[in-house]
Design an enzyme around this catalytic site. Structure first.
Site, PDB file in Angstrom:
ATOM      1  N   SER A  23      18.190   3.112   1.369  1.00  0.00           N
ATOM      2  CA  SER A  23      18.097   4.548   1.142  1.00  0.00           C
ATOM      3  C   SER A  23      19.489   5.118   0.924  1.00  0.00           C
ATOM      4  CB  SER A  23      17.443   5.231   2.346  1.00  0.00           C
ATOM      5  OG  SER A  23      17.551   6.641   2.271  1.00  0.00           O
ATOM      6  N   SER A  72       9.106  12.929   0.536  1.00  0.00           N
ATOM      7  CA  SER A  72       9.531  13.756  -0.593  1.00  0.00           C
ATOM      8  C   SER A  72       8.327  14.366  -1.305  1.00  0.00           C
ATOM      9  CB  SER A  72      10.348  12.914  -1.581  1.00  0.00           C
ATOM     10  OG  SER A  72      11.455  12.319  -0.954  1.00  0.00           O
ATOM     11  N   ARG A 111      31.961  17.287   1.276  1.00  0.00           N
ATOM     12  CA  ARG A 111      32.920  16.873   0.256  1.00  0.00           C
ATOM     13  C   ARG A 111      32.317  17.064  -1.124  1.00  0.00           C
ATOM     14  NH1 ARG A 111      32.872  10.209   0.818  1.00  0.00           N
ATOM     15  NH2 ARG A 111      32.005   9.859  -1.271  1.00  0.00           N
ATOM     16  N   LYS A 132      17.447   3.150   8.594  1.00  0.00           N
ATOM     17  CA  LYS A 132      17.747   2.560   7.287  1.00  0.00           C
ATOM     18  C   LYS A 132      19.162   1.984   7.260  1.00  0.00           C
ATOM     19  CE  LYS A 132      15.208   2.596   4.309  1.00  0.00           C
ATOM     20  NZ  LYS A 132      14.059   1.711   3.955  1.00  0.00           N
ATOM     21  N   PHE A 159      18.840  17.774  -1.802  1.00  0.00           N
ATOM     22  CA  PHE A 159      18.817  16.305  -1.872  1.00  0.00           C
ATOM     23  C   PHE A 159      18.806  15.852  -3.317  1.00  0.00           C
ATOM     24  CE2 PHE A 159      14.716  18.042  -0.440  1.00  0.00           C
ATOM     25  CZ  PHE A 159      13.999  17.959  -1.618  1.00  0.00           C
ATOM     26  N   SER A 207       0.810  -1.211   0.000  1.00  0.00           N
ATOM     27  CA  SER A 207       0.000   0.000   0.000  1.00  0.00           C
ATOM     28  C   SER A 207       0.845   1.262   0.000  1.00  0.00           C
ATOM     29  CB  SER A 207      -0.933   0.016   1.220  1.00  0.00           C
ATOM     30  OG  SER A 207      -0.172   0.017   2.422  1.00  0.00           O
ATOM     31  N   TYR A 215      25.378  10.121   4.815  1.00  0.00           N
ATOM     32  CA  TYR A 215      25.188  10.999   5.976  1.00  0.00           C
ATOM     33  C   TYR A 215      26.296  10.789   7.008  1.00  0.00           C
ATOM     34  CZ  TYR A 215      20.616  12.461   4.316  1.00  0.00           C
ATOM     35  OH  TYR A 215      19.610  13.011   3.568  1.00  0.00           O
TER      36      TYR A 215
END
Length: 342
Positions: free
Chosen positions: A125, A200, A136, A160, A220, A10, A131
């Site tokens: 992800s 998102s 850099r 994740k 992002f 779903s 992270y």
């Protein structure tokens, strides 16, 4: 054709994966947390063009419990583990997200191994890759892992990362003949098929609704959900995908302000509420003290993470839509389904 289980049918990604599997002729099973989500799944499939999904079976199973998984996975050739706990807020206790994500992943892997499944593809992800590092210019790739001690590592990112780490460890130590591949998407956009969608998508909805007078300085990577689904199918069957991770990102990193500019340029009057200004960082930090939803934004202010999908392109022949196409498809579907202000 194969029998494939998709967990989290779903969800925004799960439903697109199911659509592509059905279109390819596979027999598909999917899990939902509650039996009453069956009608939601069928409605989204109709919206996506699958008028009569005769090759689809639904099972009730939750990542937090063992019930239903053995039945759902029995007789399957492949499992695409898409389901994951997701919250629009930062939980007071990070284990609210970490434990279901990690333990749920291991629960699915054990069931798949015991049922003799050939390969599991996990939706991880880019948060498990890029992270917790110093700024850099070099793009992150599949050899990188998130540093969990970093200041920008929120509970979702940690969940994740730990879930994916646990999956690789399980397959190495206890997997038997079970194969594993992992897809690591950036921010997922694209056509919405119902009221359930990712964080998102919520960004585009908030921009179209005019919910923010100015946007935070957040960046992002972007990828279309249809291309994420396509990469899952490629990772499922390609022999060379065994034991590999694949970043799913379309192009250059974008800011929320960049996304707003795309919406105004392509949608004209329909984007009249989209803000044109970027809020200074100090103001966002101040507002986050009063607005819980902004707490997750503060560690991301000004951080630009470049990443590359060269591996997916060269090894699996994957091609992605442009950033603009993914964002525009998001907006058009939200408008079509009346999920934004008129």
């Amino acid at each position: 054709m194969s029998t494939v289980l998709v967990t989290g049918g779903s969800g925004f990604v799960g439903i697109h994966v199911i659509l592509q599997l059905l279109a390819a002729g596979h027999t598909v099973r999917t899990t939902v947390r509650r039996p009453d989500r069956r009608d939601d799944v069928l409605a989204m499939l109709r919206e996506g063009g699958a008028a009569s999904p005769d090759n689809l079976s639904l099972f009730t199973a939750d990542l937090t419990g063992d019930a239903g998984w053995r039945e759902a996975v029995a007789g399957c050739d492949y499992v695409l583990h898409v389901a994951s706990p997701l919250s629009t807020r930062v939980p007071d206790d990070e284990n609210e997200m970490i434990i279901p994500a990690r333990d749920g992943t291991l629960r699915v892997l054990r069931a798949a191994r015991d049922a003799g499944v050939r390969r599991v593809v996990i939706t991880s992800s880019l948060g498990a890759i890029g992270y917790g590092h110093k700024p850099r210019q070099k793009p992150f790739d599949e050899t990188d892992w998130t540093n969990l001690d970093g200041a920008d590592v929120q509970p979702y990112i940690k969940s994740k990362t730990l879930a994916e780490r646990a999956a690789w460890d399980f397959v190495a130590r206890e997997g038997g003949g079970l194969e594993l591949s992992v897809v690591n998407p950036a921010g997922i956009f694209g056509p919405v098929l119902g009221p359930d969608f990712s964080g998102s998508i919520e960004i585009v909805k908030s921009l179209l609704d005019g919910a923010m007078p100015a946007v935070p300085r957040v960046y992002f990577g972007v990828v279309d959900v249809r291309d994420v689904a396509d990469l899952h199918l490629r990772a499922m069957t390609a022999p060379e995908a065994k034991g590999e991770r694949f970043i799913a990102v379309s192009g250059e990193t974008m800011s929320i302000l960049d996304i707003g500019q795309v919406l105004r340029r392509e949608l004209g009057p329909k984007a009249r509420r989209v803000p044109r200004l970027q809020a200074p960082d100090w103001l966002v930090r101040l507002a986050a003290k009063r607005i819980p939803l902004l707490r997750a934004v503060v560690p991301m202010l000004g951080r630009v993470r470049h990443s590359t999908s060269a591996k997916a392109r060269t090894m699996l022949g994957w091609q992605a839509r442009s950033n603009d196409d993914a964002i525009l498809a998001t907006a058009e579907s939200l408008i079509r389904l009346s999920l934004v202000k008129g």
